[in-house]
Design an enzyme around this catalytic site. Structure first.
Site, PDB file in Angstrom:
ATOM      1  N   ARG A  90      49.963  44.279  32.222  1.00 32.16           N
ATOM      2  CA  ARG A  90      48.453  43.908  32.863  1.00 32.16           C
ATOM      3  C   ARG A  90      48.727  42.807  33.965  1.00 32.16           C
ATOM      4  NH1 ARG A  90      42.705  42.138  30.245  1.00 32.16           N
ATOM      5  NH2 ARG A  90      41.639  42.026  32.118  1.00 32.16           N
ATOM      6  N   ASN A 144      41.437  52.181  29.835  1.00 33.76           N
ATOM      7  CA  ASN A 144      41.181  52.393  30.881  1.00 33.76           C
ATOM      8  C   ASN A 144      42.694  52.929  31.845  1.00 33.76           C
ATOM      9  OD1 ASN A 144      38.595  51.548  31.648  1.00 33.76           O
ATOM     10  ND2 ASN A 144      39.259  49.227  31.009  1.00 33.76           N
ATOM     11  N   CYS A 164      32.447  53.694  28.554  1.00 33.84           N
ATOM     12  CA  CYS A 164      32.404  52.279  29.198  1.00 33.84           C
ATOM     13  C   CYS A 164      31.398  51.486  28.762  1.00 33.84           C
ATOM     14  CB  CYS A 164      32.577  52.524  30.812  1.00 33.84           C
ATOM     15  SG  CYS A 164      32.808  50.971  31.636  1.00 33.84           S
ATOM     16  N   HIS A 194      33.679  52.471  36.831  1.00 33.55           N
ATOM     17  CA  HIS A 194      33.974  51.474  37.380  1.00 33.55           C
ATOM     18  C   HIS A 194      33.810  51.488  39.067  1.00 33.55           C
ATOM     19  CE1 HIS A 194      36.810  49.503  34.151  1.00 33.55           C
ATOM     20  NE2 HIS A 194      35.471  49.551  33.729  1.00 33.55           N
ATOM     21  N   TYR A 241      32.526  45.880  39.390  1.00 37.37           N
ATOM     22  CA  TYR A 241      33.796  46.549  40.292  1.00 37.37           C
ATOM     23  C   TYR A 241      33.541  46.811  41.929  1.00 37.37           C
ATOM     24  CZ  TYR A 241      35.386  46.567  35.438  1.00 37.37           C
ATOM     25  OH  TYR A 241      35.946  46.000  34.305  1.00 37.37           O
TER      26      TYR A 241
END
Length: 419
Positions: A90, A144, A164, A194, A241
């Site tokens: 990440r 995700n 989500c 998102h 987002y």
């Protein structure tokens, strides 16, 4: 009723357990299987989960295992909450794009593509095991990028729905602003995972979004990180987002000046695991609120209860488009209100989507199709195509540079890149 959680060693898991304990009448679980290859971490989380359930007087057994087939066998539902490569991967997703002047985010832009490349093949392998050992189970994907992963599962023929927590988060915030119970609030939520907008907020059937923006516009704008004037001009509330699109250059500047979110989360996870190791700890720690995933457990319980109980209620999920958004292909996966029953999720009709939103939705949906193709078939050129199609990248030299960098940084998780 047995529920399996793949990625059960996540520090998120006690958030799930807390919801299962509080909402036991809605979802009467008798067994929770926590599945994770990281056995030490899994044992800490499982021990914490058992203590939390015992404190709540919940009788469900918690079974911890690294064996996927054993864990999912006989489950009625399987939750996916895994992170391939952990926080280290990440961190690369969030920092590497910044070197090229692009936003660094784990689900949006180049970082989201890297995550999809690592994740889709692993999730499909998991789903095949579920199909063999729990063929009637619903797969609920919280992993995700949810839209791309859900599309992969559906294209492969699995019983899957994407979930989500953005929508339920908005519902709870709006209810708090209005001083009402959340169940009285429904949302005009539309878009892709998102990439969504709240175009209406109904209280007992009446749209109160204009009043919400008039009375609480400053606070709502702060929550989503966008200028208040933009919300008033749109007459809608974009998800957080959308800031990566509407304020891209500002976000890049901000991100370059501080540690990555991955670094922050890694530190939180270390602290959380220390708490979970304390055999006296039996309540969800306050620190978990900062970890993310707010209201995840409530959303998961509601969805699974409706799928298994054939309730026919409305929830916001990731589902096949069909004809819901006529400017997208039927096979696209969208995030909208849907009727949930034992047969799955059927998207409800939505008002025509304004060009300001439809254009961006179409653009990102096309990118998602190319991203899925790259994840399934590999190849630097396919990765480059997906980046070239993404509205946050879209330049030939930039796409080529990023594609080479992303593949090189993720070689350990991409078998095709090592051949």
């Amino acid at each position: 009723m047995k529920l399996a959680v793949v990625g059960g060693g996540s520090t998120y898991t006690p958030e799930l357990i807390d919801g299962f304990a509080r909402l036991r009448e809605e979802l009467p679980l008798t067994e929770i299987a926590l599945i994770d290859p990281h056995e030490h971490r899994l044992e800490l989380v499982a021990g914490m989960s058992r203590r939390m359930l015992a404190r709540a007087g919940h009788q469900a057994a918690v079974h911890a295992t690294a064996d996927l087939a054993e864990g999912v066998a006989g489950a009625q539902a399987v939750l996916l909450q895994l992170r391939v490569g952990g926080q280290a991967a990440r961190d690369v997703d969030e920092t590497l794009p910044l070197e090229c002047g692009c936003v660094g985010q784990e689900t949006t832009g180049a970082g989201g593509l890297a995550k999809a490349l690592r994740t889709v093949p692993v999730v499909l392998d998991i789903a095949e095991t579920v199909a063999r050992h729990a063929p009637q189970a619903w797969i609920v994907d919280f992993t995700n990028p949810v839209g791309i992963v859900t599309r992969a599962l559906l294209d492969a023929g699995h019983r899957a729905i994407g979930l989500c927590n953005v929508a339920i988060g908005f519902q709870r915030r709006f209810a708090r602003h209005l001083g009402v119970a959340p169940k009285r609030i429904s949302l005009g939520h539309v878009g892709l995972n998102h990439l969504t907008w709240e175009r209406s907020v109904h209280l007992d059937g009446q749209d109160v979004l204009p009043a919400l923006l008039a009375e609480h516009g400053t606070e709502i704008a702060d929550t989503v990180g966008l200028p208040e004037r933009l919300l008033h001009r749109l007459g809608a509330v974009p998800s957080y987002y959308l800031r990566y699109f509407y304020e891209h250059d500002l976000v890049v500047e901000e991100q370059r000046g501080k540690p990555s979110r991955a670094a922050d989360v890694a530190a939180m996870e270390t602290a959380l695991l220390s708490i979970y190791a304390d055999r006296a700890a039996d309540a969800k720690p306050e620190l978990l609120e900062k970890r993310g995933g707010a209201f995840y457990s409530e959303a998961a319980v509601a969805l699974i209860a409706s799928l298994l109980g054939d309730r026919g209620d409305t929830q916001i999920v990731n589902v096949r488009n069909g004809s819901t958004l006529p400017f997208l292909p039927p096979e696209a996966v969208i995030e909208v209100p849907a009727a949930i029953s034992g047969a799955g999720a059927v998207p409800l009709a939505v008002d025509p989507v304004e060009p300001l939103y439809a254009g961006l939705i179409s653009h990102v949906s096309a990118y998602e199709s190319l991203a899925l193709d790259a994840a399934l078939r590999g190849g630097v050129e396919r990765v480059e195509d997906a980046l070239l199609a993404h509205p946050l990248i879209g330049q030939a030299s930039l796409a080529a540079d990023l594609a080479a960098r992303l593949v090189a940084a993720n070689t350990a998780h991409l078998p095709w890149a090592r051949s």
